[in-house]
Design an enzyme around this catalytic site. Structure first.
Site, PDB file in Angstrom:
ATOM      1  NE  ARG A 104      39.870  33.385  56.755  1.00 47.14           N
ATOM      2  CZ  ARG A 104      40.636  32.788  57.641  1.00 47.14           C
ATOM      3  NH1 ARG A 104      41.860  32.425  57.326  1.00 47.14           N
ATOM      4  NH2 ARG A 104      40.209  32.558  58.850  1.00 47.14           N
ATOM      5  CB  THR A 108      36.503  27.220  50.571  1.00 44.28           C
ATOM      6  OG1 THR A 108      36.288  28.649  50.505  1.00 44.28           O
ATOM      7  CG2 THR A 108      35.244  26.498  50.105  1.00 44.28           C
ATOM      8  CG  ASP A 200      36.713  38.040  62.648  1.00 45.26           C
ATOM      9  OD1 ASP A 200      36.846  39.239  62.299  1.00 45.26           O
ATOM     10  OD2 ASP A 200      36.222  37.175  61.901  1.00 45.26           O
ATOM     11  CG  ASP A 203      33.485  39.586  64.016  1.00 47.87           C
ATOM     12  OD1 ASP A 203      32.820  40.241  63.185  1.00 47.87           O
ATOM     13  OD2 ASP A 203      33.440  38.352  64.112  1.00 47.87           O
TER      14      ASP A 203
HETATM   15  C1  PRP Z   1      40.127  38.534  57.650  1.00 53.09           C
HETATM   16  C2  PRP Z   1      41.320  39.475  57.619  1.00 53.09           C
HETATM   17  C3  PRP Z   1      41.922  39.188  56.272  1.00 53.09           C
HETATM   18  C4  PRP Z   1      41.659  37.727  56.099  1.00 53.09           C
HETATM   19  C5  PRP Z   1      42.921  36.996  56.381  1.00 53.09           C
HETATM   20  O1  PRP Z   1      39.078  39.045  56.936  1.00 53.09           O
HETATM   21  O2  PRP Z   1      40.974  40.811  57.793  1.00 53.09           O
HETATM   22  O3  PRP Z   1      41.324  39.932  55.212  1.00 53.09           O
HETATM   23  O4  PRP Z   1      40.659  37.346  57.063  1.00 53.09           O
HETATM   24  O5  PRP Z   1      42.774  35.657  56.123  1.00 53.09           O
HETATM   25  P1  PRP Z   1      43.518  34.923  54.919  1.00 53.09           P
HETATM   26  O6  PRP Z   1      44.943  35.390  54.946  1.00 53.09           O
HETATM   27  O7  PRP Z   1      43.359  33.467  55.261  1.00 53.09           O
HETATM   28  O8  PRP Z   1      42.810  35.272  53.651  1.00 53.09           O
HETATM   29  P2  PRP Z   1      37.626  38.350  56.936  1.00 53.09           P
HETATM   30  O9  PRP Z   1      37.494  37.425  55.773  1.00 53.09           O
HETATM   31  O10 PRP Z   1      37.339  37.774  58.277  1.00 53.09           O
HETATM   32  O11 PRP Z   1      36.669  39.557  56.609  1.00 53.09           O
HETATM   33  P3  PRP Z   1      36.364  40.867  57.466  1.00 53.09           P
HETATM   34  O12 PRP Z   1      37.605  41.700  57.450  1.00 53.09           O
HETATM   35  O13 PRP Z   1      35.247  41.471  56.697  1.00 53.09           O
HETATM   36  O14 PRP Z   1      35.962  40.463  58.865  1.00 53.09           O
HETATM   37  N1  URA Z   2      41.266  36.653  60.019  1.00 53.34           N
HETATM   38  C1  URA Z   2      41.225  37.161  61.264  1.00 53.34           C
HETATM   39  O1  URA Z   2      40.578  38.201  61.496  1.00 53.34           O
HETATM   40  N2  URA Z   2      41.868  36.534  62.245  1.00 53.34           N
HETATM   41  C2  URA Z   2      42.576  35.418  62.016  1.00 53.34           C
HETATM   42  O2  URA Z   2      43.175  34.876  62.972  1.00 53.34           O
HETATM   43  C3  URA Z   2      42.613  34.886  60.728  1.00 53.34           C
HETATM   44  C4  URA Z   2      41.949  35.536  59.735  1.00 53.34           C
END
Ligand code: PRP
Ligand code: URA
Length: 209
Positions: A104, A108, A200, A203
């Site tokens: 994400r 944006t 997150d 993380d």
């Molecule tokens: C997080 C989560 C989802 C997304 C959800 O991933 O694991 O994939 O955000 O958010 P959304 O519904 O608003 O799209 P992130 O982009 O943080 O990547 P990561 O899993 O690599 O940490």
């Molecule tokens: N992605 C995450 O990992 N946590 C949130 O709360 C939203 C998006």
């Protein structure tokens, strides 16, 4: 007719309570995410078709039921979706695993694609897309669209914590997809994080940050 199923099981509620705590460390967080995935998988596979097969027990011949039809595929959305794969494979060990890489954009909040590797016969499989967090719904809607663009037809989505905004977005974009959810939270905050959420997920699973 597609459905949205929110889990109603004390074990899932208890385990989600544990991963929400900021004091829960990486090791425990990762283990519990996998356990919750396994419990949700149990429900998400409820409608798989069965067929009768005649077998022999050590005592006699009998008819048992076995899974029929399409083979299965688990598709985690990287990174955080990876945390749910082992739990899924505990229950469906013969499933293949495809990967979709999306992150994400922090400004944006739109998903950015960086990886896609799927089994060659993915279009013939029953697919379970997994990601612990459904926030705006951008990432999961995009991952489902990528699978549809490749010709996949039998897709289910599983997450652990969802915001109402994300459920609505995925339902609007993909009204044909069943969604299985551990729990529904209150809202998104101004940074697109789920409230109360767990922070997150990527993380916390991988110990980054
Ligand atoms: C997080 C989560 C989802 C997304 C959800 O991933 O694991 O994939 O955000 O958010 P959304 O519904 O608003 O799209 P992130 O982009 O943080 O990547 P990561 O899993 O690599 O940490
Ligand atoms: N992605 C995450 O990992 N946590 C949130 O709360 C939203 C998006």
């Amino acid at each position: 007719m597609s459905k949205v199923v929110v889990m109603d099981h004390p074990l899932i509620k208890h385990k989600i309570g544990l991963i929400r705590r900021k004091t829960t460390g990486t090791n425990e967080f990762r283990r519990i995410i996998s356990e919750i995935a396994e419990l949700i998988c149990y429900e998400a596979t409820r409608d798989l078709e069965l067929q009768d097969v005649e077998i022999e027990t050590p005592i006699t011949k009998t008819v048992v039921q076995e899974l029929k039809g399409r083979k299965l595929c688990v598709v985690p959305i990287l990174r955080a979706g990876l945390g749910m794969v082992d739990g899924m494979l505990e229950l469906i060990p013969a499933a293949k695993v495809g990967h979709i890489g999306l992150y994400r954009d922090p400004e944006t909040l739109k998903p950015v694609e960086y990886y896609c590797k799927l089994p060659a016969d993915v279009t013939e499989r029953e697919i379970f897309v997994v990601d612990p967090m459904l926030a705006t719904g951008g990432s999961s809607a995009a991952a489902i669209q990528m699978l549809k663009d490749k010709g996949c037809k039998h897709i289910h989505f599983m997450c652990i914590i969802a915001a109402p905004e994300g459920i609505k977005a995925v339902q609007e974009a993909h009204p044909d997809i069943d969604i299985f959810i551990g729990t529904v939270d209150e809202k998104l905050n101004e940074n697109g994080y789920i409230v109360p959420g767990l922070g997150d997920a990527g993380d916390r699973i991988f110990g980054t940050k």
